[in-house]
Write an enzyme that holds these catalytic residues in place. Structure first.
Site, mmCIF file in Angstrom:
data_model
loop_
_atom_site.group_PDB
_atom_site.id
_atom_site.type_symbol
_atom_site.label_atom_id
_atom_site.label_comp_id
_atom_site.label_asym_id
_atom_site.label_seq_id
_atom_site.Cartn_x
_atom_site.Cartn_y
_atom_site.Cartn_z
ATOM 1 N N ARG A 265 39.292 27.715 27.225
ATOM 2 C CA ARG A 265 39.689 28.928 26.484
ATOM 3 C C ARG A 265 41.135 28.854 25.945
ATOM 4 O O ARG A 265 41.786 29.878 25.765
ATOM 5 C CB ARG A 265 39.567 30.183 27.346
ATOM 6 C CG ARG A 265 38.164 30.549 27.744
ATOM 7 C CD ARG A 265 37.306 30.940 26.555
ATOM 8 N NE ARG A 265 36.132 31.676 26.959
ATOM 9 C CZ ARG A 265 34.965 31.134 27.339
ATOM 10 N NH1 ARG A 265 34.809 29.828 27.354
ATOM 11 N NH2 ARG A 265 33.955 31.908 27.692
ATOM 12 N N SER B 256 33.632 38.680 28.036
ATOM 13 C CA SER B 256 34.407 38.508 29.270
ATOM 14 C C SER B 256 35.814 39.059 29.044
ATOM 15 O O SER B 256 36.489 38.637 28.106
ATOM 16 C CB SER B 256 34.541 37.026 29.613
ATOM 17 O OG SER B 256 33.289 36.428 29.749
ATOM 18 N N GLU C 201 41.262 37.365 28.940
ATOM 19 C CA GLU C 201 40.873 36.513 27.821
ATOM 20 C C GLU C 201 41.090 37.310 26.535
ATOM 21 O O GLU C 201 41.332 36.753 25.467
ATOM 22 C CB GLU C 201 39.393 36.133 27.984
ATOM 23 C CG GLU C 201 38.972 35.052 27.043
ATOM 24 C CD GLU C 201 37.473 34.780 27.024
ATOM 25 O OE1 GLU C 201 36.773 35.007 28.019
ATOM 26 O OE2 GLU C 201 37.011 34.346 25.970
HETATM 27 N N1 EPU Z 1 28.735 36.581 38.923
HETATM 28 C C1 EPU Z 1 28.661 37.557 39.893
HETATM 29 N N2 EPU Z 1 28.742 38.853 39.499
HETATM 30 C C2 EPU Z 1 28.890 39.210 38.198
HETATM 31 C C3 EPU Z 1 28.977 38.224 37.223
HETATM 32 C C4 EPU Z 1 28.898 36.901 37.600
HETATM 33 O O1 EPU Z 1 28.513 37.269 41.079
HETATM 34 O O2 EPU Z 1 28.933 40.417 37.936
HETATM 35 C C5 EPU Z 1 28.566 35.178 39.320
HETATM 36 C C6 EPU Z 1 27.187 34.662 38.895
HETATM 37 O O3 EPU Z 1 26.227 34.929 39.858
HETATM 38 C C7 EPU Z 1 27.420 33.189 38.726
HETATM 39 C C8 EPU Z 1 28.860 33.122 38.261
HETATM 40 O O4 EPU Z 1 29.476 34.359 38.610
HETATM 41 O O5 EPU Z 1 27.354 32.527 39.962
HETATM 42 C C9 EPU Z 1 28.980 32.869 36.755
HETATM 43 O O6 EPU Z 1 28.372 33.935 36.038
HETATM 44 P P1 EPU Z 1 27.852 33.766 34.534
HETATM 45 O O7 EPU Z 1 26.935 32.604 34.435
HETATM 46 O O8 EPU Z 1 27.333 35.089 34.097
HETATM 47 O O9 EPU Z 1 29.127 33.348 33.704
HETATM 48 P P2 EPU Z 1 30.672 33.802 33.761
HETATM 49 O O10 EPU Z 1 31.445 32.706 34.424
HETATM 50 O O11 EPU Z 1 30.809 35.165 34.308
HETATM 51 C C10 EPU Z 1 31.241 32.556 31.541
HETATM 52 C C11 EPU Z 1 31.920 32.865 30.242
HETATM 53 C C12 EPU Z 1 30.986 33.659 29.343
HETATM 54 C C13 EPU Z 1 29.734 32.835 29.104
HETATM 55 C C14 EPU Z 1 29.087 32.547 30.462
HETATM 56 C C15 EPU Z 1 27.869 31.658 30.352
HETATM 57 C C16 EPU Z 1 34.288 32.999 30.740
HETATM 58 C C17 EPU Z 1 35.485 33.877 30.875
HETATM 59 N N3 EPU Z 1 33.138 33.608 30.469
HETATM 60 O O12 EPU Z 1 31.016 33.796 32.206
HETATM 61 O O13 EPU Z 1 31.645 33.828 28.102
HETATM 62 O O14 EPU Z 1 28.813 33.525 28.270
HETATM 63 O O15 EPU Z 1 30.033 31.859 31.300
HETATM 64 O O16 EPU Z 1 28.261 30.357 30.118
HETATM 65 O O17 EPU Z 1 34.417 31.775 30.867
HETATM 66 C C18 EPU Z 1 33.037 35.346 26.885
HETATM 67 O O18 EPU Z 1 33.904 34.486 26.933
HETATM 68 O O19 EPU Z 1 33.220 36.444 26.310
HETATM 69 C C19 EPU Z 1 31.776 35.108 27.563
HETATM 70 C C20 EPU Z 1 30.816 36.031 27.636
#
Ligand code: EPU
Length: 345
Positions: free
Chosen positions: A164, A236, A332
């Site tokens: 990012r 995010s 972000e």
């Molecule tokens: N998780 C939780 N609770 C929540 C959300 C997530 O426990 O409320 C846990 C999930 O269970 C999982 C882990 O966190 O083990 C990762 O969750 P998720 O796959 O939903 O992805 P994220 O890390 O929360 C990132 C990006 C997203 C992108 C997703 C999918 C960042 C800041 N965000 O989110 O990007 O869509 O991965 O690859 O890196 C964005 O940047 O706006 C965005 C949506």
């Protein structure tokens, strides 16, 4: 050159913040951009460039000029049996570009389907999702140096990409305007399906092909992330923090189920959404603002919230996570308030 006055920014920010800008101008070409950058209005007012407004939080009316690219071209620069190099205008809608590539069987950005925003901002933000980051397909970036008005091109390496982050968010912030991004995409099948259960989800939808990967990613996003047309949000709100391995190991003793992704020998990335959920903030409502019930990393405007309302909830989240885990969450989302005029910078 069409500089408009007193324009509402409501259609230009996905958080749905009802603020105005003193001046607003769009341009269709590099020449029009240069003309604008030489104008008195741009030279004597605070200046800010927006993309699709999907990563911004306006804290107040903007007392300056906002620029927006309408450079909407997609050109094939080079092509052979194995790959294609495309030069894409900064104003092209990101998801339309992904759809364009998927239709033509160009591989490399399909996992980034449905990410809101525009091509120029994708190269600043190094957008990423489902195991892909845009930096892995960006070959080079064309931009205009605001001070000299000279066009320049940076190779992928010079953009200094990491999670990012890019040089455009750091040293070059506010100093250049990106006009075109070059993407090198593959014409033979290469899929990235190792993120969580993506492969299984694709297989449930049929065979593994580009259209199906795109369809599946769209379904996953729609099930987890709110549509800004229904609920104002900027995806995010925070980046996933990267912490020292020693800190991670210490936390693991209390939270053995903590999800994590190794980043290097000494650092580990942990999901901010998980940290926020552990603090019992998921789904919590604070008047007109809430932590989204299906994804704790997303802050939503329930209707009529101001930028300050959202910033207040964001800092409450930061303080709570810091107290419980000793981890600093870094937004972000870009907070926009006062930006210096060009002549002051
Ligand atoms: N998780 C939780 N609770 C929540 C959300 C997530 O426990 O409320 C846990 C999930 O269970 C999982 C882990 O966190 O083990 C990762 O969750 P998720 O796959 O939903 O992805 P994220 O890390 O929360 C990132 C990006 C997203 C992108 C997703 C999918 C960042 C800041 N965000 O989110 O990007 O869509 O991965 O690859 O890196 C964005 O940047 O706006 C965005 C949506």
């Amino acid at each position: 050159m069409n500089i408009r006055k007193d324009i509402s920014l409501l259609p230009y920010n996905t958080f749905g913040i009802d603020v105005k800008t003193k001046f607003f101008a769009e341009y269709n070409s590099v020449e029009e951009l240069k003309e604008l950058l030489q104008s008195d209005v741009v030279k004597s007012n605070p200046f800010f460039h927006i993309g699709g407004g999907s990563n911004l939080l306006f804290l107040s009316n903007f007392d300056g000029i906002i620029l927006h690219s309408k450079i909407n071209s997609i050109e094939v620069v080079e092509e052979d049996m194995l790959s294609v190099l495309l030069r894409v205008g900064s104003g092209v809608n990101w998801d339309k570009f992904v759809a364009y590539c998927v239709e033509r069987n160009y591989y490399g950005i399909e996992n980034l389907s449905l990410i809101p925003g525009e091509v120029g901002a994708s190269a600043i933000q190094n957008i990423g999702a489902y195991g892909m980051e845009v930096k892995d397909t960006i070959k080079k970036v064309d931009f205009i140096d605001i001070e000299t008005l000279k066009p320049k091109t940076f190779s992928n390496k010079e953009c200094n990409y990491s999670y990012r982050k890019s040089i455009f968010k750091e040293e070059l912030k506010g100093k250049v305007v990106i006009t075109h991004v070059y993407f090198l995409l593959k014409k033979e099948p290469v899929y990235v399906l190792d993120y969580a259960h993506l492969k299984n989800a694709v297989l449930k939808n049929g065979e593994i092909n580009l259209a199906n990967v795109r369809k599946t990613v769209i379904e996953i996003r729609e099930s987890k992330l709110p549509d800004p047309n229904d609920l104002g949000n900027a995806g995010s709100f925070f980046m996933n923090p990267i912490i020292p391995k020693s800190h991670y190991e210490e936390l693991l003793r209390s939270y053995p189920a903590m999800p994590h992704y190794p980043v290097s020998e000494t650092a580990v990335k942990v999901p901010a959404g998980w940290l926020i959920e552990q603090c019992d903030l998921k789904g919590k409502q604070f008047e007109k603002v809430a932590i989204y019930e299906k994804q704790a990393l997303v802050i939503v405007n329930l209707g009529g919230a101001t930028g300050e309302d959202i910033a207040t909830v964001a800092s409450l989240v930061q303080m709570t996570v810091k107290k419980r885990f000793g981890i600093d969450l870094v937004p972000e989302v870009n907070f926009i308030e006062k930006i210096s005029p060009l002549s002051d910078s």
